[in-house]
Design an enzyme around this catalytic site. Structure first.
Site, short mmCIF file in Angstrom:
data_model
loop_
_atom_site.label_atom_id
_atom_site.label_comp_id
_atom_site.label_asym_id
_atom_site.label_seq_id
_atom_site.Cartn_x
_atom_site.Cartn_y
_atom_site.Cartn_z
N GLY C 71 0.80 -1.21 0.00
CA GLY C 71 0.00 0.00 0.00
C GLY C 71 0.84 1.27 0.00
N THR C 72 1.95 1.24 0.69
CA THR C 72 2.81 2.42 0.75
C THR C 72 3.32 2.76 -0.64
OG1 THR C 72 3.44 1.94 3.02
CG2 THR C 72 4.92 3.36 1.77
N ASN C 151 -7.80 4.11 8.82
CA ASN C 151 -7.30 2.92 9.51
C ASN C 151 -7.44 2.99 11.03
OD1 ASN C 151 -5.36 4.96 8.62
ND2 ASN C 151 -3.87 3.87 9.87
N GLN C 179 -7.69 0.22 3.49
CA GLN C 179 -8.53 -0.34 4.54
C GLN C 179 -9.88 -0.85 4.05
OE1 GLN C 179 -8.00 -1.18 7.61
NE2 GLN C 179 -5.92 -0.39 7.76
N SER C 199 -3.68 -2.91 -0.56
CA SER C 199 -2.58 -3.68 0.02
C SER C 199 -3.08 -5.07 0.38
CB SER C 199 -2.04 -2.96 1.25
OG SER C 199 -0.93 -3.65 1.79
N HIS C 201 -2.10 -7.55 2.34
CA HIS C 201 -2.12 -8.15 3.68
C HIS C 201 -3.28 -7.64 4.54
CE1 HIS C 201 -0.37 -4.83 6.19
NE2 HIS C 201 0.07 -4.43 5.02
N THR C 237 11.85 -7.61 -10.63
CA THR C 237 11.31 -8.95 -10.84
C THR C 237 9.98 -9.09 -10.11
OG1 THR C 237 13.54 -9.83 -11.03
CG2 THR C 237 11.79 -11.41 -10.54
N CYS C 325 2.96 4.71 22.54
CA CYS C 325 4.12 5.54 22.23
C CYS C 325 5.38 4.68 22.08
CB CYS C 325 4.32 6.63 23.25
SG CYS C 325 3.79 6.17 24.89
C1 LIG Z 1 -4.95 3.43 5.24
C2 LIG Z 1 -3.62 2.81 4.98
N1 LIG Z 1 -2.87 3.26 3.96
C3 LIG Z 1 -1.67 2.72 3.66
C4 LIG Z 1 -1.14 1.70 4.41
C5 LIG Z 1 0.20 1.18 4.04
O1 LIG Z 1 0.15 -0.11 3.47
P1 LIG Z 1 1.42 -1.08 3.55
O2 LIG Z 1 1.81 -1.15 4.97
O3 LIG Z 1 0.94 -2.34 2.98
O4 LIG Z 1 2.50 -0.46 2.76
C6 LIG Z 1 -1.89 1.19 5.50
C7 LIG Z 1 -1.42 0.09 6.37
O5 LIG Z 1 -0.38 0.01 6.86
C8 LIG Z 1 -3.15 1.76 5.78
O6 LIG Z 1 -3.90 1.32 6.80
C1 LIG Z 2 22.61 -7.21 -11.55
C2 LIG Z 2 21.19 -7.03 -11.18
N1 LIG Z 2 20.80 -5.90 -10.56
C3 LIG Z 2 19.53 -5.69 -10.19
C4 LIG Z 2 18.55 -6.62 -10.45
C5 LIG Z 2 17.14 -6.30 -10.03
O1 LIG Z 2 16.72 -7.09 -8.96
P1 LIG Z 2 15.16 -7.36 -8.70
O2 LIG Z 2 14.63 -7.90 -9.99
O3 LIG Z 2 15.12 -8.30 -7.59
O4 LIG Z 2 14.52 -6.07 -8.40
C6 LIG Z 2 18.90 -7.82 -11.11
C7 LIG Z 2 17.93 -8.90 -11.42
O5 LIG Z 2 16.88 -8.76 -11.95
C8 LIG Z 2 20.25 -8.02 -11.48
O6 LIG Z 2 20.64 -9.14 -12.11
S1 FES Z 3 6.96 6.19 26.39
FE1 FES Z 3 4.94 6.85 26.50
S2 FES Z 3 4.50 6.93 28.66
FE2 FES Z 3 6.41 5.96 28.46
#
Ligand SMILES: Cc1ncc(COP(=O)(O)O)c(C=O)c1O
Ligand SMILES: Cc1ncc(COP(=O)(O)O)c(C=O)c1O
Ligand code: FES
Ligand code: FES
Lengths: 128, 385, 385
Positions: C71-72, C151, C179, C199, C201, C237, C325
């Protein structure tokens, strides 16, 4: 990626080779680009009685060459001229979009061979 | 038909032991590593353990590892975030002509944003020569990035020497080690690199995860914007099973590396010689000896790469090519061209990359069928009679 | 002790059926989807199938789906790449005060790069009012991004109305639907959004994968630089097993959505009322009815979130808080503050988010132990006597 027909023509290409003393020959593409197609035709009474190809290129290039030879054998020159890259691709149940230029080449090589034959005929007439 | 997979530079199967380690993290220990509750904390511990496994393989410390979604992200982050976080550094960048697109395109992006870019040439064997780098250094050079080994032709670069040149000139040094992590011994201290990118699926780990090593003191930044994961350096919910798998793959690589390296070197040697001896008009691409274990890359004149691949595939042999024109472009790869190979020869490239599960019988089989395939294709080629 | 997981907005377990669909892609069908050989083509087909499953859940067409690492990334890519690919558009941006950091921080990044940013306030219930958006629109507004549901407090926004206002003003509309995808019916056509982030998960799929919907004709660009994967929009990939898992999760969500939605709404209602009725000085956060099914967020005066979580955890109940926190910051979340909650109340936040495997007994259990926990903590608090 490829249709079964493409794979069939690629694995078992029809009419590979050269014709001795062809009536006409066409060659398109170049090695730098990665594809060359050469087509020889034998013509008798306006009919393509024999056709052979040699191709340097990908599976699509080889399959379209093979297919085009099968499509024109026994056809009149006029019928052969109707063949386009589109009809070759269709006869192969389609090609992946990035491969369309290969079918282009097959039709082009055929048309080049026919043009070569026409030119030779014209020259003969001119001489006589 | 036995499947003979010889495309390990493209990707590798997940090691069954790696997969077993991942399984619990999908349906049972599925917590979000940022959660305070038990499931969250268990996920956190798993991520921490994987971090130490990755660190150990690289000779790094745990705080120097940032998990990413793969090699592309790791390379992009290294290059782009380093520069945006160090605006006080010069605006000249250096890389080589045979980098993976994940590096090259990141630099081209920066070049469009006003950075000055030097792309170093390589020798016919694919080597970046330290003297060439030295000559290219400027007072304004901020970052040098040279890959550890090339994915297409397997050439291994003299990283230590190159890093020394970069450092002598006041620049930071990054290396794309996606092809070498797990295959060659790596010690970031000894190589003296500042950043290094790795990708899990190249070393029998799962796809979709990788890491960036960042030497203590080097100020990279986040490439994603969002949550505080990975100490703010990689926002986004951690891919816990993926990270666990990557960690386990690192652990196994660490254990098995010396034996695998020897075995693949030997098997690769036989494959290479067998091909070159039995097939006329064939040539090795890349360096004759400084190459990735088990990586055999060759060019055959008068034939085209994709045709070779599909013919091999019909025998159950899976390989790749730097010149399979699937992308719509008819150009062979930038790597083969940078080595100075003429277009028409580069078009006939084949890459066979062996892995831990390949056997001597696999090599026999390739040596049995490949000559006929090439002969067959040449029989169709207008370029030879 | 039975584990009672009530933190489904943080992450969900992978559905066993989803996991079964993924298994073959680790050790057997492990090919790189870009490879021409059989293993590569099989991986490609699996990715294509997942794309159609994701498209179907969203009411999109296949070419409108780009797979990302989560999602990010999807949110970052939507916002940042849209703007860098449309430099001719104006430089005013609008978002809301309760967005996830994956959206908010992307905008703050752009604000530092010279864009003008308006952050819309929300009502006490967490709603972004269309009229407020309308008043904020400028002739230079290029992009409006409002999340589908929040969220932390679960409030569902009137996306269709908001998108209409953005479009009337000539801006493109993005929504962070991380969400809601899988929890609420989604039809991108009917909502009339231009981009939407999801996202995996969060809907019983694996972590480390997600997607961005991009309406045909909207010119987004690549956020990573590298290979040509995902038609150039997402180099790297493909995470094939992850994508297969996400696709399967989408398929299952599509089938089960109506039944789950009804069930979770009902169970959430009982949990909410049970808590509010049995615990004095407690209040609901977010909207009383326009909320995510099964999402119960409350604040308890005089106590602190982390303490509640750890006490609940000791009973096997796993939940979260907008004010734990852990980040070293003592501030409650920006969302709770944007709702106008005073700091001292926001500190006592608790979020219980139900999922498909929760039962009425789970709800009973929480209603049994939570009042005592709160009473206990209040007994220690100097704020109440
Ligand atoms: C509203 C919302 N946006 C974005 C994200 C980010 O998704 P992800 O953690 O899969 O990158 C989340 C959850 O973490 C979310 O709850
Ligand atoms: C030399 C090299 N650099 C970078 C990548 C990119 O990696 P990935 O596909 O896991 O993002 C690859 C393979 O695809 C690679 O062979
Ligand atoms: S770190 Fe939040 S009260 Fe302790
Ligand atoms: S010869 Fe390259 S696409 Fe056909």
């Amino acid at each position: 990626m490829y249709s079964q027909k493409v794979m069939n023509h690629f694995m078992n290409p029809r009419n590979v080779g050269r014709i001795d003393l062809p009536s006409g020959s066409g060659e398109v593409g170049n090695a730098v680009c990665g594809d060359i197609m050469h087509i020889d035709i034998k013509v008798a009474d306006n009919i393509i009685t024999d056709v052979k190809f040699k191709t340097f290129g990908c599976a699509a290039a080889i399959a379209t060459s093979s297919m085009v030879t099968e499509m024109v054998k026994g056809k009149s020159l006029q019928e052969a001229e109707q063949i386009t890259n589109q009809t070759v691709a269709e006869a192969l149940d389609g090609l992946p979009p990035v491969k369309m230029h290969c079918s282009n080449l097959a039709a082009d090589a055929l048309h080049a061979a026919i043009a070569d034959y026409m030119r030779k005929e014209a020259n003969k007439l001119g001489v006589s | 038909m036995r499947e003979i997979y010889m495309d390990h530079s493209a990707t590798t199967p997940v090691d069954p032991e790696v997969f077993n380690a991942m399984i619990p993290y999908y349906t049972d220990r599925f917590g979000n590593a940022s959660s305070i509750h038990t499931k969250g904390q268990r996920a956190r511990q798993a991520v921490d353990q994987a971090r130490s496994q990755a660190a150990e393989l690289l000779g790094a410390s745990e705080r120097e590892i940032v998990f990413t979604s793969g090699g592309t992200e790791a390379n992009n982050q290294a290059i782009i975030s380093y520069l945006s976080n160090n605006p006080d550094k010069g605006r000249h960048l250096i890389t080589s002509a045979i980098e993976h697109h994940a590096v090259l395109d990141a630099f081209l992006h920066l070049a469009k944003r006003g950075y000055e870019l030097t792309v170093l040439p390589v020798t016919a064997d694919g080597l970046v020569e330290p003297d060439i780098l030295k000559a290219a250094m400027k007072p304004t050079t901020a970052l040098v990035s040279i890959m550890h080994a090339n994915n297409e032709v397997g050439t291994i670069q003299p990283i230590k020497e190159l890093a020394a040149v970069a450092h002598a000139g006041g620049a930071v040094f990054h290396t794309d080690a996606v092809q070498t992590v797990g295959k060659l011994p790596i010690d970031v201290e000894e190589m003296d690199v500042d950043m290094l990118a790795a990708s899990s699926h190249k070393l029998y780990g799962p796809k979709g995860v990788g890491c960036l090593y960042v030497k203590r003191g080097i100020r990279v930044g986040n490439y994603f914007h969002g949550g505080g994961q990975e100490r703010g350096l990689r926002p986004g919910t951690e891919n816990v099973p993926g990270i666990v798998g990557f960690g386990t793959a690192c652990k196994l690589a660490h254990i098995n590396l010396p034996e695998r390296q020897t075995r693949l070197n030997k098997m690769g040697q036989r494959l290479k010689e067998g091909i070159l001896n039995s097939i006329p008009h064939s040539r090795l691409t890349g360096h004759p000896v400084k190459r990735l274990p088990g990586s055999v890359s060759v060019c055959f004149e008068f034939v085209e790469g994709e045709s070779i691949l599909l013919m091999l595939d019909s025998y159950g042999i899976m390989a790749s090519s730097g010149s399979a024109c699937t992308s719509g472009s008819l150009d062979p790869s930038h790597v083969l061209l940078a080595l100075g190979l003429p277009h028409e020869i580069a078009h006939g490239s084949l890459r066979l990359t062996l892995g831990k599960d390949n056997t001597e019988e696999d090599v026999d089989k390739v040596l049995e069928v490949l000559p006929n395939i090439i002969q067959n294709l040449r029989g169709m080629s207008p370029l030879c009679n």
